[in-house]
Design a protein around this motif. Structure first.
Motif, PDB file in Angstrom:
ATOM      1  N   THR A 185       0.831  -1.210   0.000  1.00 41.85           N
ATOM      2  CA  THR A 185       0.000   0.000   0.000  1.00 41.85           C
ATOM      3  C   THR A 185       0.865   1.260   0.000  1.00 41.85           C
ATOM      4  OG1 THR A 185      -1.669  -1.226   1.252  1.00 41.85           O
ATOM      5  CG2 THR A 185      -1.913   1.166   1.144  1.00 41.85           C
ATOM      6  N   LEU A 186       1.949   1.237   0.773  1.00 37.43           N
ATOM      7  CA  LEU A 186       2.858   2.384   0.795  1.00 37.43           C
ATOM      8  C   LEU A 186       3.423   2.653  -0.596  1.00 37.43           C
ATOM      9  CD1 LEU A 186       4.863   1.631   4.090  1.00 37.43           C
ATOM     10  CD2 LEU A 186       3.261   3.508   3.741  1.00 37.43           C
ATOM     11  N   LEU A 197       6.670  12.402   0.897  1.00 32.33           N
ATOM     12  CA  LEU A 197       6.697  11.407   1.965  1.00 32.33           C
ATOM     13  C   LEU A 197       6.054  11.941   3.238  1.00 32.33           C
ATOM     14  CD1 LEU A 197       7.535   8.706   3.112  1.00 32.33           C
ATOM     15  CD2 LEU A 197       9.853   9.586   3.415  1.00 32.33           C
ATOM     16  N   SER A 198       6.381  13.181   3.605  1.00 31.82           N
ATOM     17  CA  SER A 198       5.825  13.764   4.831  1.00 31.82           C
ATOM     18  C   SER A 198       4.310  13.904   4.740  1.00 31.82           C
ATOM     19  CB  SER A 198       6.458  15.126   5.103  1.00 31.82           C
ATOM     20  OG  SER A 198       6.229  16.015   4.014  1.00 31.82           O
ATOM     21  N   GLU A 199       3.800  14.157   3.529  1.00 27.68           N
ATOM     22  CA  GLU A 199       2.358  14.280   3.335  1.00 27.68           C
ATOM     23  C   GLU A 199       1.677  12.933   3.508  1.00 27.68           C
ATOM     24  OE1 GLU A 199       2.679  17.934   0.035  1.00 27.68           O
ATOM     25  OE2 GLU A 199       2.337  15.864  -0.613  1.00 27.68           O
ATOM     26  N   MET A 200       2.307  11.889   3.011  1.00 22.30           N
ATOM     27  CA  MET A 200       1.703  10.560   3.099  1.00 22.30           C
ATOM     28  C   MET A 200       1.645  10.049   4.530  1.00 22.30           C
ATOM     29  SD  MET A 200       2.724   6.977   1.216  1.00 22.30           S
ATOM     30  CE  MET A 200       4.011   6.612   2.415  1.00 22.30           C
ATOM     31  N   THR A 201       2.724  10.286   5.288  1.00 18.49           N
ATOM     32  CA  THR A 201       2.743   9.783   6.663  1.00 18.49           C
ATOM     33  C   THR A 201       1.743  10.527   7.548  1.00 18.49           C
ATOM     34  OG1 THR A 201       4.635  11.234   7.160  1.00 18.49           O
ATOM     35  CG2 THR A 201       5.121   8.959   6.564  1.00 18.49           C
ATOM     36  N   VAL A 267       9.398   4.813   6.725  1.00 12.69           N
ATOM     37  CA  VAL A 267       8.980   4.485   5.354  1.00 12.69           C
ATOM     38  C   VAL A 267      10.206   4.395   4.442  1.00 12.69           C
ATOM     39  CG1 VAL A 267       7.625   5.231   3.368  1.00 12.69           C
ATOM     40  CG2 VAL A 267       6.728   5.561   5.681  1.00 12.69           C
ATOM     41  N   GLN A 268      11.150   5.297   4.607  1.00 11.87           N
ATOM     42  CA  GLN A 268      12.383   5.234   3.824  1.00 11.87           C
ATOM     43  C   GLN A 268      13.092   3.907   4.039  1.00 11.87           C
ATOM     44  OE1 GLN A 268      14.229   8.794   5.391  1.00 11.87           O
ATOM     45  NE2 GLN A 268      13.722  10.002   3.581  1.00 11.87           N
ATOM     46  N   HIS A 269      13.128   3.464   5.287  1.00 15.91           N
ATOM     47  CA  HIS A 269      13.789   2.204   5.621  1.00 15.91           C
ATOM     48  C   HIS A 269      13.053   1.020   4.994  1.00 15.91           C
ATOM     49  CE1 HIS A 269      16.183  -0.629   7.931  1.00 15.91           C
ATOM     50  NE2 HIS A 269      15.065  -1.232   8.314  1.00 15.91           N
TER      51      HIS A 269
END
Length: 347
Positions: A185-186, A197-201, A267-269
């Motif tokens: 999903t990510l 990325l910051s918006e998604m989290t 998420v990056q990891h």
């Protein structure tokens, strides 16, 4: 009563640190005038990521001052008056230090100089400085590079292998079983929405409207934009909610771990772990360093090659200036030309 207002701002009564400083490592080590500047940025709805980067860059500058002077300096003890004594030659020496001693890339040097320039601009605005010492410094030139992105074939191959246990041992496969649906999903959300990325989290279920087929995103500067909900994302989110027994409504972040929003670093990891394991079977991952931001590039490039105009892409990405988006139009034109050349070669 008169003395109360006369001494306002001069009180020695301790004032709790602002809430925004909780996620800003190094904030408490900064001089008072820099903390005041960071507070000013927070009042203007600057993102925590930007403020965190500024604090980091100011800390880098004070480290240079300590090394160049040979003195033991605590940044917090530096007064505004002492700081304002710096001139262009001092900034030039800092730029040289970043390039030769620290061997920073031009992009990093420019970012650190920009942080200082923004601070000095603020000091001019509040009337304690008349000239910006960074303004006349020659900046290192940065080579323009096209964004890294995945072609449609590469994206399809990646998404085909992502759910599998390829290149996993038994222990890793068991662990992945728990997170498989979340990870898919990510990837789908990053690749089919173009969100930062910051918006998604920070995305909540309340921001997803399955009936209208839209996602409401809060971007930089607290600006809101609406992104159409692509079918693969719609399917992935429904499967995600069903698999983890989620209600698909409410103000809580969609992606959580132990009751808290999944962090951008987490998420990056996650993405890096999958890219690393699939690299042996997907050769293009050897030459393309795929990150969440590269999947944003992939989304934008897919739109450009599909003939979507630059202004629409700008709105979907949440770019402040269309000039930032223009590079995708260039890539789109090039890809279309390559497609025609391949077509012609088959004749």
């Amino acid at each position: 009563m008169m003395s109360l207002f006369k001494n306002l701002g001069k009180t020695v009564k301790p004032i709790p640190l602002p809430a925004h400083t909780m996620d800003l490592p190094g904030y408490v080590r900064m001089p008072d005038f820099i903390r005041s500047y960071i507070d000013h940025l927070a009042s203007k709805n600057f993102s925590k990521a930007t403020m965190r980067r500024y604090v980091y860059d100011f800390d880098s500058f004070f480290q240079f001052v300590a090394e160049a002077s040979g003195e033991s300096i605590q940044a917090r003890d530096i007064t505004q008056e002492a700081f304002l004594e710096i001139d262009g030659s001092g900034i030039a020496a800092y730029a040289e230090y970043l390039a030769l001693t620290k061997q920073n890339a031009p992009s990093v040097i420019n970012r650190k100089l920009s942080a200082l320039q923004s601070l000095f601009r603020h000091l001019i605005d509040i009337g304690v400085l008349s000239e910006n010492p960074v303004a006349k410094i020659n900046r290192p030139k940065q080579a323009k590079r096209d964004p890294v992105y995945l072609t449609k074939r590469e994206w399809d191959e990646l998404m085909q292998l992502l759910p599998s246990n390829v290149e996993m041992n038994a222990r890793e496969a068991t662990h992945y079983e728990r997170d498989r649906v979340r990870d898919i999903t990510l990837f789908q959300l990053l690749g089919y929405s173009g969100m930062r990325l910051s918006e998604m989290t920070q995305l909540t279920w309340n921001a997803v409207d399955f009936h209208e087929g839209t996602i409401r995103v809060i971007g930089k500067g607290n600006k809101e934009r609406v992104i159409p909900l692509a079918k693969p994302v719609r399917v992935a989110l429904r499967k995600f909610a069903a698999h983890y027994s989620l209600t698909m409504r409410g103000p809580e972040p969609i992606f959580q771990k132990q009751g808290k929003a999944l962090s951008p670093r987490a998420v990056q990891h996650i993405l890096k772990r999958h890219v690393d394991r699939l690299r042996p079977v997907l050769p293009f991952l050897e030459r393309k360093q795929i990150t969440p931001h590269k999947l944003r590039h992939t989304f934008a490039t897919r739109l450009a090659t599909g003939g979507v105009d630059v202004l629409t892409i700008q709105q979907l990405l949440g770019h402040e200036s269309v000039a930032t988006t223009q590079v995708y139009a260039h890539i789109g034109d090039r890809e279309k030309k390559r497609a025609i050349e391949l077509f012609d070669s088959e004749r």
